[in-house]
Design a protein around this motif. Sequence first.
Motif, PDB file in Angstrom:
ATOM      1  N   HIS A 105      -1.291  -0.846 -12.812  1.00  0.00           N
ATOM      2  CA  HIS A 105       0.120  -1.457 -13.088  1.00  0.00           C
ATOM      3  C   HIS A 105       0.376  -3.288 -12.620  1.00  0.00           C
ATOM      4  N   HIS A 107       2.168  -6.738 -13.254  1.00  0.00           N
ATOM      5  CA  HIS A 107       3.637  -7.751 -13.746  1.00  0.00           C
ATOM      6  C   HIS A 107       2.747  -8.873 -14.139  1.00  0.00           C
ATOM      7  N   HIS A 181       9.574  -6.055 -16.641  1.00  0.00           N
ATOM      8  CA  HIS A 181       8.494  -5.509 -15.010  1.00  0.00           C
ATOM      9  C   HIS A 181       7.481  -5.586 -15.102  1.00  0.00           C
TER      10      HIS A 181
HETATM   11 ZN   LIG Z   1       6.255  -2.716 -10.861  1.00  0.00          ZN
END
Ligand SMILES: [Zn+2]
Length: 215
Positions: A105, A107, A181
């Motif tokens: 994950h 950003h 996000h």
């Molecule tokens: Zn995050």
Amino acid sequence: MSQVLPKGLSSEAFHARADAIAQAAKELAALGWTPATSSNFSMRVDEAHAAITISGRDKGHLGRDDIMLIDLDGHAVGTDARPSAETALHTQVYRRWPEMQVVLHTHSRTQSVASRLFAAQGVIRLEGWELQKAITGFHTHESVLEIPVFPNTQHMPELVARVDAWLDAGKPLHAYLIDGHGIYTWGRSMAETRRHLEALEFLLACELDLRRLSA
Ligand SMILES: [Zn+2]
């Protein structure tokens, strides 16, 4: 804070995952995809556990002490450390797909801007790009790769429910964006998951360029 491993789980197995996460995080941080301690990474250790980054650490300089063990309900195992706030999104992948080994994950700026731009549609439809073939299961640029964009929330059960609803509708899912996000993607190995992440970053950047240039 030291990590105590449950019986039956070898330190070699845990350390191999921790080192692989730290190495990947270092490379992704160097690309500028993990600003200001954001982003989180995990790897499955066995059928009941995963290794995940501890909350709030600089992803460019992770060591073994920055990675902790959790069970697949997201609870810390053998440590007082606090896992990433978004742990539930990682464990959801491991619970739904026994073959998935890695969740990344990030950003990045491209991911963040694309998520805002496509939030109203709730999905980004990628079509006609050769690099769609980098996503497992896609064999031609003529396929349509849909990346959903879910609303951001600090309440993880809401996001988990949105992911479940997408999957329960029978739609394929290799990655999703969260509005304002970042992106989540996963795979059966670190190499496959890195390939997914890099391909998606490239494809999102292309979509943004197209809009910029055709304005
Ligand atoms: Zn995050």
